[in-house]
Design an enzyme around this catalytic site. Structure first.
Site, short mmCIF file in Angstrom:
data_model
loop_
_atom_site.label_atom_id
_atom_site.label_comp_id
_atom_site.label_asym_id
_atom_site.label_seq_id
_atom_site.Cartn_x
_atom_site.Cartn_y
_atom_site.Cartn_z
N HIS A 17 25.42 -45.80 26.42
CA HIS A 17 26.17 -46.47 25.35
C HIS A 17 25.22 -46.98 24.26
O HIS A 17 25.51 -46.88 23.07
CB HIS A 17 26.97 -47.62 25.95
CG HIS A 17 27.97 -48.24 25.03
ND1 HIS A 17 28.84 -47.50 24.25
CD2 HIS A 17 28.27 -49.55 24.77
CE1 HIS A 17 29.62 -48.32 23.55
NE2 HIS A 17 29.29 -49.55 23.84
N ASP A 50 39.01 -44.60 6.34
CA ASP A 50 38.51 -45.96 6.19
C ASP A 50 37.28 -46.06 5.29
O ASP A 50 36.85 -47.17 4.96
CB ASP A 50 38.19 -46.55 7.57
CG ASP A 50 39.45 -46.77 8.39
OD1 ASP A 50 40.49 -47.12 7.80
OD2 ASP A 50 39.42 -46.56 9.62
N ARG A 101 42.28 -47.92 15.33
CA ARG A 101 40.90 -47.45 15.46
C ARG A 101 40.34 -46.98 14.13
O ARG A 101 41.07 -46.82 13.14
CB ARG A 101 40.85 -46.30 16.47
CG ARG A 101 41.70 -45.11 16.04
CD ARG A 101 41.51 -43.89 16.91
NE ARG A 101 42.42 -42.81 16.58
CZ ARG A 101 42.25 -41.97 15.56
NH1 ARG A 101 41.19 -42.08 14.78
NH2 ARG A 101 43.14 -41.01 15.33
N SER A 130 29.80 -49.85 19.05
CA SER A 130 30.83 -50.10 20.05
C SER A 130 32.10 -50.60 19.38
O SER A 130 32.64 -49.96 18.48
CB SER A 130 30.29 -51.08 21.09
OG SER A 130 31.13 -51.16 22.21
N ASP A 175 28.46 -45.03 18.86
CA ASP A 175 29.24 -44.92 20.09
C ASP A 175 30.45 -45.86 20.06
O ASP A 175 30.53 -46.85 20.82
CB ASP A 175 28.39 -45.22 21.32
CG ASP A 175 28.96 -44.54 22.56
OD1 ASP A 175 29.44 -43.40 22.44
OD2 ASP A 175 28.95 -45.13 23.65
N ASP A 184 39.04 -44.36 11.50
CA ASP A 184 39.43 -42.98 11.18
C ASP A 184 38.83 -42.60 9.83
O ASP A 184 38.31 -43.46 9.11
CB ASP A 184 40.96 -42.83 11.18
CG ASP A 184 41.61 -43.47 9.98
OD1 ASP A 184 41.72 -42.79 8.94
OD2 ASP A 184 41.99 -44.66 10.05
#
Length: 485
Positions: A296, A221, A216, A180, A202, A218
């Site tokens: 999730h 990273d 975020r 998450s 997820d 990507d």
């Protein structure tokens, strides 16, 4: 991630910056000791993030690093990146790869899936296994937790730098597993230090979907970034995960939107009330939590199972859920992938899908079936596959009463639980409907054609069935044939 929101700080400093002398202006950044400065402006202040928040202090977040032991996986030692002697005296082994688990929003490491993940890692090989506890920073309202995750990411990066320095091993290998919001925290780590691999379970969609790569996770990273998307519905579906691809390979099990065995509708008022409570730091009712988080959390179960199962979790490049369920994606000219732990061992890249079962074990062996008849039927069709390693269970390929007219080709995906090896023969069983209209149809089905394509071997098998009649409630067995008369 490439947002340069940090600057050098002298120790023990914390201050707010407003960017002007206006006394009533909301602070735009906050700075913490060696962690640097964090801004809520730039890419962190966009329409995707309607409410912005500066992070809490490190003392309030109270991040802790737990190092587990293979001998006693339920016990752990706390690591302090400020104390090199303590790091060297710990059970950390610099000759082993390190697995680091990062929980998400409103969570903590003392969860059953984390305990099982630790055990499965140790069962697989000798690793350093750690988890990051940032529970205090995650049990706040959602925008604040998003900001706190940035602080946690920098703290993890300082730990990794300290470990490399303490052991004199600049090339220590780290694999970060984030669920998450924890997936994006892992991305913030990769922005600061070199990471071998990041696995996103997820990854959170709200406040991260369609944002700048500074915000975020990507592909830049880590050397390898893989993501499992299990709850990637739209805002109307209350999907918690991301729809966009963010890794070198992105897996969308069962289409990635809803998972088998989980509710397809989160909309009832009880769920809406639960969402409001969840976002505003109010405890969810257990029934609401189970419904709301089912898809999730499926990413956690899939990854854990993938570590030591003999089933390969084979995946296929695929663009739509319809193509997946028709079996079209099983036919591929591209390299297949492997969902989960072994993703880096397969050549597949891009957007991949696969079908799974609705309960553990989730992994399946995939086929596409193309079958037709010469007479009209209304009922169920079952296939049992026989191979060099054994036979499958009897598999219902229709799911419900199926009306087939002459020459009507029924093309569908099929999944089995058994690795049968190379396909050698197939049993076909027909069960006529027991509804009131059953008298309109014959109790036998005259077959016309049958082919089965195996996803694992990428091999198409033909069966000479033309003219064969299968009486309802009985089956007939057919061998693979190179050609039919």
């Amino acid at each position: 991630m490439h947002w340069d929101g940090l600057s050098e700080m002298t120790p023990k400093q914390t201050y707010l910056c407003t960017g002007s002398l206006a006394a009533d202006k909301k602070p735009e950044s906050i700075c913490f000791e060696e962690l640097g400065c964090f801004s809520d402006d730039g890419p962190f202040n966009t329409p995707q993030r309607p409410i912005t928040s500066l992070p809490n202090t490190p003392e309030e977040i109270n991040t802790q690093f737990l190092l587990y032991s293979k001998e006693t996986p339920s016990e752990f030692t706390l690591l302090d990146y400020h104390d090199e002697d303590q790091l060297r005296q710990s059970s950390f082994n610099s000759s082993q790869e390190t697995k680091i688990i990062i929980h998400g929003y409103r969570s903590f490491p003392d969860k059953p899936w984390v305990h099982r993940l630790v055990e499965e890692f140790y069962k697989h090989d000798d690793f350093n296994v750690m988890s990051v506890d940032w529970m205090n920073g995650s049990f706040v309202n959602y925008p604040a937790a998003c900001s706190n995750g940035r602080v946690v990411g920098v703290q993890i990066s300082l730990l990794l730098k300290a470990l490399r320095k303490a052991f004199g091993e600049p090339n220590l290998q780290f694999h970060l597993i984030g669920h998450s919001m924890g997936a994006h925290v892992a991305g913030y780590v990769g922005e600061k230090v070199q990471i071998k691999r990041i696995t996103a379970l997820d990854p959170s969609g709200p406040y991260f979907e369609s944002t700048d790569t500074a915000v975020r996770l990507d592909p830049t990273d880590a050397t390898f970034v893989d993501a499992i998307h299990t709850d990637s519905g739209t805002a109307l579906d209350f999907g918690l995960g991301m729809r966009q691809s963010i890794g070198h390979i992105d897996f969308f099990p069962n289409g990635g939107k809803f998972q088998p065995g989980c509710p397809h509708n989160k909309f009832p008022a009880t769920i809406v009330g639960g969402i409001v409570g969840w976002l505003n730091n109010i405890t969810l009712k257990e029934s609401v939590k189970t419904t709301f988080l089912c898809s999730h959390k499926r990413s956690e179960f899939l990854f854990v199972e993938s570590i030591n199962t003999p089933c390969s979790f084979t995946t296929y490049e695929c663009n739509s859920e319809a193509d997946l369920h028709s079996g079209k994606c099983v036919h591929t000219d591209s390299a297949t992938g492997r969902l989960g732990y072994h993703a880096d061992k397969a050549l597949g890249r891009g957007r991949h899908m696969l079908e799974t079962f609705d309960a553990a074990p989730f992994c399946a062996y995939h086929y596409q079936v193309n079958i037709s008849g010469l007479t009209t039927i209304n009922g169920f069709i079952y296939l049992t596959l026989h191979g060099t390693n054994g036979k499958s269970e009897s598999i219902d390929i229709t799911g419900h009463n199926k009306l087939l007219t002459p020459h009507d080709h029924f093309v569908t995906s099929m999944k089995g639980r058994v690795n049968i090896g190379e396909l050698k023969s197939v049993e076909v069983k027909y069960v006529e409907t027991d509804s009131l209209i059953g008298f309109l149809f014959n109790d036998e089905w005259e077959l016309e054609s049958l082919t089965v394509f195996a996803g694992t071997t990428q091999k198409l098998s033909h069966f000479c069935v033309k003219g064969a009649k299968v009486v309802s409630q009985t089956s007939q067995k057919f061998d693979v044939m190179s050609e039919c008369p």
